[in-house]
Design a protein around this motif. Structure first.
Motif, PDB file in Angstrom:
ATOM      1  N   VAL A   1       0.835  -1.207   0.000  1.00  0.00           N
ATOM      2  CA  VAL A   1       0.000   0.000   0.000  1.00  0.00           C
ATOM      3  C   VAL A   1       0.865   1.250   0.000  1.00  0.00           C
ATOM      4  O   VAL A   1       0.682   2.143  -0.844  1.00  0.00           O
ATOM      5  CB  VAL A   1      -0.971  -0.014   1.207  1.00  0.00           C
ATOM      6  CG1 VAL A   1      -1.629   1.345   1.381  1.00  0.00           C
ATOM      7  CG2 VAL A   1      -2.035  -1.082   1.009  1.00  0.00           C
TER       8      VAL A   1
ATOM      9  N   THR B   1       3.844   1.666  -0.951  1.00  0.00           N
ATOM     10  CA  THR B   1       4.674   1.812  -2.137  1.00  0.00           C
ATOM     11  C   THR B   1       3.830   2.105  -3.378  1.00  0.00           C
ATOM     12  O   THR B   1       4.266   2.841  -4.266  1.00  0.00           O
ATOM     13  CB  THR B   1       5.537   0.544  -2.344  1.00  0.00           C
ATOM     14  OG1 THR B   1       5.983   0.075  -1.086  1.00  0.00           O
ATOM     15  CG2 THR B   1       6.732   0.844  -3.217  1.00  0.00           C
ATOM     16  N   LEU B   2       2.610   1.545  -3.422  1.00  0.00           N
ATOM     17  CA  LEU B   2       1.734   1.833  -4.571  1.00  0.00           C
ATOM     18  C   LEU B   2       1.312   3.301  -4.592  1.00  0.00           C
ATOM     19  O   LEU B   2       1.005   3.837  -5.660  1.00  0.00           O
ATOM     20  CB  LEU B   2       0.477   0.971  -4.522  1.00  0.00           C
ATOM     21  CG  LEU B   2       0.616  -0.485  -4.927  1.00  0.00           C
ATOM     22  CD1 LEU B   2      -0.749  -1.145  -4.962  1.00  0.00           C
ATOM     23  CD2 LEU B   2       1.274  -0.625  -6.290  1.00  0.00           C
TER      24      LEU B   2
ATOM     25  N   VAL C   1       2.895   5.871  -4.516  1.00  0.00           N
ATOM     26  CA  VAL C   1       3.734   6.722  -5.359  1.00  0.00           C
ATOM     27  C   VAL C   1       3.349   6.590  -6.840  1.00  0.00           C
ATOM     28  O   VAL C   1       3.642   7.495  -7.635  1.00  0.00           O
ATOM     29  CB  VAL C   1       5.233   6.384  -5.140  1.00  0.00           C
ATOM     30  CG1 VAL C   1       5.720   5.304  -6.072  1.00  0.00           C
ATOM     31  CG2 VAL C   1       6.096   7.639  -5.298  1.00  0.00           C
TER      32      VAL C   1
END
Lengths: 219, 219, 219, 219
Positions: B28, B30-31, B33
């Motif tokens: 979550v 990292t997504l 970005v």
């Protein structure tokens, strides 16, 4: 040594199989949300236009919800199942990999049904994919129970386990068939199916005593 | 045995629940970005046009920053909470899954608010989603503290814990309401809310002595 | 108890911090490849057109390569660093979260530089982001070495460690500055920087004896 | 101490290397499905149009299937290999990182071949990338077997291991060459290659006795 027997060789570490599987499960459930694309608004500040667009997204929200619940259910069953194995062998790793291939495919039929909720084929395919995934899980389950079960769990198997397990794929196939009559009926069946088997599995000993609390899957 | 009691059965391994949850949290954050899309430039070499476009992205950077901090805070609280449990049962796994469903949904309202920062509904929804997520965490927290607490931690609970915990959702709802008056006020409230409860939770024994250092969450 | 001292409380499990961090690192390096988009060909079967388009993608391949190596280097340093800590506290968790926020941001400047390799600002920003990330790592490093070092490692610190550590950010900033003169020079500097500090860190005892083999980071 | 010897220093924890690698493997196999994009339909409810579009996607499904199986095979070999190592050093970590870089690149040639299955260069590149990945794995394998092998496994190595290992890259290169004659032949070769070496590796002792069951990779 015969060819197929070679797959029963090897003692692989369950921890890495679990880590790899948990990674795939976690990514699948989180990628599902990427299909919920931000709608394009003409008037960026219009709450009315946004609410209208969000209502249009309802089938996508529903597909996301159904898939999320089902993948969590698969994760939970997988967690339970691997707790029954004393170790892993190559056949199990490949059955597990094919099962994970089915799981990683789930975002595609989910997106398809969310995009075209009135398309009978799209709704039908969703059910077929989940029926297939459940069958792949059953294959993994049978292999582990027959070949890799922890010694202390022998004889504790539920004789009706397979019959119960077939409820899942049958229910998804009923939903897939229902899609050709009414897509709404299919959605309802897909939503209800995980509820049928959301309760914990029970393990009964030969004497009929419940053995759930001591089923050896403690950490 | 009653239906709901079956969910209190089973002793599941906390390690896999943590691995699955950590995976979801990590994906979550990292997504988030991915919503920061590279702007389209007419003159590829123009630093001036790029700086102009990056300034336009400011609301997306801010949404990303707020969500990242809040998800990290959820991760930290989740880490702390699971350290209090002696084992897991099926009810806890499902409460955890629903909580993770809320977490995995976060990229959507984040992208929505980043794309339409002047849209009162988009800004309001952001607060509502985080209020709901906090409530889902509180539900998980209550279940664990009431049913699965490690024996050595019994009686060490903070009697004001629930009241304190409600500060989070209330603050997000105040932000959500403020969005209809001023979206800027809502942004400020969303940014400040995690700071209220960013400090470590304290556990006080019955005698009032601080028990933080020995709260049993060591590895 | 003063406000800031509360952050030094708590003994958190390093395993979950590592699991969360490893997840973020793994996702960041893998997401980088998503920027390598399949080119659009007019003649689908033309090898010549495809080779031309792949050559055009060269800056994206190069950005991907540089970022991949650098994130792996960060992962390796992070692995080494957490092996020095005896446990975690809240301040460390937040420093770690902010460091991971910097890591998860990396796909954005990477995509920006890959898309606009002739844009001086895009190339400059890439270096600035990596300089900032290195500073965030140094902050985490200093906190752990000063507050959470395993007792057996006390006094084994390299007195020149900080000065050496500053080579990284300085080199990235030199690259960022060089971008305004020549983007090619900046690419070369970014590519060479990780090579400077790719070798294993050495820990010297007070008597000057190498202590690497026994630096306590074994499993 | 010579420069290259420094890389043989350090004893790094295999658990975090495995966690990072498992994360990358899990994300790579799951990202592959993102290339299976939902087709655009003119008539949203037309099952006939959808079936036509899904047939068009066949090369993408096939590319996805091939890559999934191969990455799972790499994961399994990696799992096996790291079970042979007594610890990690810096050289191994960098060989592992470069190997993972190759793995994380796989979605790109997979998407390229899926998008342009009639383009000889695209089909050829797919084979070249997998040949390169296998070579990177062989390099990692050789380094571990020569430098980091557990003492109890010394002398148990298969003298034909390297020759067998070269079957993989050679087969992929044959496929890559075949693409210039017939892309269909190349697809068949890519699909068959993992089947050649899908069976478990055998470890024979100096006396020729099979040592698989006790090859030290148990948990």
């Amino acid at each position: 040594m015969r060819f197929f027997d070679r797959f029963k060789q090897g003692e692989l570490r369950l921890t890495r199989i679990e880590a790899f599987s948990d990674g795939v499960f976690a990514i699948v459930v989180t990628l599902l949300v990427l299909e919920l694309k931000v709608p394009v608004l003409k008037d960026h500040s219009s709450a009315g236009e946004l609410i209208h667009q969000l209502v249009e997204l309802a089938p996508k929200f529903l597909s996301w919800l159904i898939s999320f619940i089902i993948v969590c259910k698969f994760w939970l069953n997988h967690h339970h199942l691997l707790g029954l194995a004393r170790h892993a062998d190559y056949a199990m790793v490949w059955l597990n990999s094919i099962f994970l291939m089915g799981q990683s495919f789930i975002p595609f039929p989910t997106a398809l049904m969310g995009e075209y909720p009135t398309n009978r084929l799209a709704v039908c395919l969703f059910g077929c994919v989940f029926a297939l995934n459940t069958l792949l899980f059953i294959a993994l389950n049978r292999y582990i129970v027959r070949n890799l079960l922890k010694p202390e769990l022998l004889g504790l198997q539920d004789p009706h386990a397979l019959r119960k397990a077939m409820v899942g794929p049958l229910s998804y196939l009923v939903g897939a068939a229902a899609a050709w009559v009414s897509v709404h009926a299919a959605f309802v069946i897909y939503l209800l199916t995980p509820l049928f088997y959301i309760t914990p599995p029970s393990w009964h000993g030969p004497a009929g005593g419940a053995a759930t609390a001591g089923d050896g899957i403690r950490d």
